[in-house]
Design an enzyme around this catalytic site. Structure first.
Site, PDB file in Angstrom:
ATOM      1  CG  ASN A  38      33.497  38.689  47.228  1.00  0.00           C
ATOM      2  OD1 ASN A  38      33.865  39.571  47.536  1.00  0.00           O
ATOM      3  ND2 ASN A  38      33.554  37.854  47.300  1.00  0.00           N
ATOM      4  NE  ARG A  42      37.704  37.990  49.374  1.00  0.00           N
ATOM      5  CZ  ARG A  42      38.304  38.664  48.510  1.00  0.00           C
ATOM      6  NH1 ARG A  42      37.722  39.369  47.856  1.00  0.00           N
ATOM      7  NH2 ARG A  42      39.725  38.370  48.596  1.00  0.00           N
ATOM      8  CG  HIS A  79      44.077  34.509  47.380  1.00  0.00           C
ATOM      9  ND1 HIS A  79      44.764  33.769  46.913  1.00  0.00           N
ATOM     10  CD2 HIS A  79      42.885  35.320  47.595  1.00  0.00           C
ATOM     11  CE1 HIS A  79      44.138  34.507  45.914  1.00  0.00           C
ATOM     12  NE2 HIS A  79      43.654  35.410  46.140  1.00  0.00           N
ATOM     13  NE  ARG A  91      47.586  40.629  42.223  1.00  0.00           N
ATOM     14  CZ  ARG A  91      47.093  39.806  42.799  1.00  0.00           C
ATOM     15  NH1 ARG A  91      47.784  39.302  44.041  1.00  0.00           N
ATOM     16  NH2 ARG A  91      45.777  40.175  42.982  1.00  0.00           N
ATOM     17  CD  GLU A  93      36.368  33.026  47.947  1.00  0.00           C
ATOM     18  OE1 GLU A  93      36.270  34.151  48.194  1.00  0.00           O
ATOM     19  OE2 GLU A  93      36.868  32.997  47.127  1.00  0.00           O
TER      20      GLU A  93
END
Ligand code: ADP
Length: 406
Positions: free
Chosen positions: A7, A90, A180, A241, A390
């Site tokens: 990842n 990923r 996501h 953000r 994940e």
């Protein structure tokens, strides 16, 4: 099947080596044989590894880029790699082209490279991870790309489009792709595993709150809408953000501050959100601390706005889904900050959402893959915390893909 998951983020590579096995006709994963992370690439990086026979070890190494970091990683893993049968990577952006996990060929590698145009901060790091792994392991071990955008491929047209001229949108591939996806899929599956319910019968809202934050409306196991759009900038307030803003801010700020629009976009990505509002930090833990202990008003506003935006999206997704069976929190903040969950769910009794204070307080630091209910029994929608896993999702996707090609 022994699978290594890679990842790659902009400055880190997380990895896990584990075994995927058939159990009662379904794929299951065994506990990790080895897992860890290389963090701080482009300088003195830290290398952490935990393994069944290794215990925990941490040390500092020099790595200027992902390829070097992968070499160090592979070096340290040494003999453990001999038995690897497949590698799952990923990959953040699959665009319209890659709507499911895909065996990586040279053509796919080129496709991921081309999509860097849509994800300039993310896809190059994923690609470097792929190239680094290939350089070290050779081309014979099958490698699979598991895309973060793929889970949202089921969004209906109304959720995928912006109301801008169609010719422009088509010419520049402007769509609401959503991101996501691996996290939202893991949260949904964590909920299903914890309740024993089939996702086919459930309408749920998953809320991933980490440094990046997003929310998804999921019906029958399929993503119906999500808050991130063309890029991961849209939607919720995040660490740095802004999330949703009026698009006219970009030209106004560029003109008044005498900078290029791209610079304003950078400010919205890197200087805004919790950091911009508080003027102090993008770290929710720190903001909760100073809001409580020092009565810091800017930190307090940042936390409130963060929670208000999430509540607003929950309301709109309840409308999109026609009600929900469950709300599922995940991510570093979602898993570990009861106060944030409480603020988000405040005054939502009108639609049945309430929390059990003791359960909410107790649900912190869950083991990856586990879940806890934090609403009172019998309330609907129920509220859960899931520690998303994940890497397990990527492991299973990789095994499915390799099995499918025989
Ligand atoms: P990423 O999106 O980079 O994977 P994480 O999911 O690790 O990020 O989430 C990072 C965020 O989680 C940070 O804002 C951090 O402050 C927050 N966080 C972690 N632990 C806690 C905690 N105990 N209380 C509040 N916030 C926490």
């Amino acid at each position: 099947m022994r699978i290594l998951v890679i990842n790659s983020g902009s400055s880190s590579i997380k990895f896990r080596l584990s075994e995927a096995v058939e159990e009662n006709g379904a794929l299951a994963t065994r506990p990790a044989l080895i897992e860890g992370a290389v963090k701080g690439i482009r300088g003195l990086v830290s290398f952490e590894v935990t393994g069944q026979q290794l215990g925990v070890s941490t040390d500092k190494i020099q790595a200027q880029d992902h390829i070097q970091a992968m070499r160090v990683l592979m070096d340290r893993l040494g003999d453990s790699l001999d038995s690897v049968e497949a590698v799952g990577h990923r990959v953040v952006h699959g665009g319209d082209r890659y709507v499911e996990s895909t065996l990586i060929t040279e053509q796919v590698e080129a496709g991921i490279d081309e999509l860097s145009e849509l994800a300039p901060l993310h896809n190059p790091a994923c690609l470097a991870g792929i190239r680094g792994a290939k350089a070290v392991m050779g081309a014979t071990v099958p490698m699979v790309a598991v895309f973060d955008t793929a889970f949202h491929r089921t969004m209906p047209e109304v959720a995928r489009h912006y109301a801008i001229p169609t010719e422009l949108a088509d010419r520049h591939r402007i769509r609401r792709y959503g991101f996501h996806g691996i996290a939202h899929a893991s949260l949904a599956n964590g909920y299903a595993a914890c309740t024993g319910r089939s996702l086919r019968e459930a309408r749920i809202i998953t809320i991933q709150l980490g440094n990046g934050c997003s929310i998804a409306a999921i019906a029958e196991g399929r993503s119906i809408d999500t808050s991130m759009g063309f890029t991961p900038l849209e939607g919720l307030v995040m660490g740095t953000r802004s999330g949703d803003v009026d698009a006219s801010l970009v030209s106004l700020l560029a003109e008044r501050e005498k900078v290029e629009p791209a610079e304003v976009e950078r400010w919205l990505n890197e200087r805004s959100g919790l950091l911009g509002l508080s003027g102090r930090s993008n770290d929710m833990r720190e903001l909760l601390r100073v809001a409580e202990q020092q009565r810091d008003e800017r930190a307090e506003l940042a936390i409130e706005l963060f929670c208000y935006r999430a509540r607003k999206y929950i309301g709109s997704y309840l409308a999109v889904l026609g009600g929900a069976d469950a709300i599922v929190f995940g991510g570093g903040i979602g898993e570990n900050a009861p106060d944030v969950r409480k603020r988000i769910c405040r005054n939502m009794a009108w639609c049945g959402i309430s929390l059990n204070a003791d359960r909410n307080q107790a649900a912190v630091g869950l083991r990856p893959g586990s879940a806890a209910k934090i609403s009172p029994d019998g309330s609907m929608p129920a509220v859960y915390v899931v520690a998303a896993d994940e890497e397990t999702w990527i492991t299973k996707e990789t095994a499915h893909c390799v099995q499918a090609i025989g």
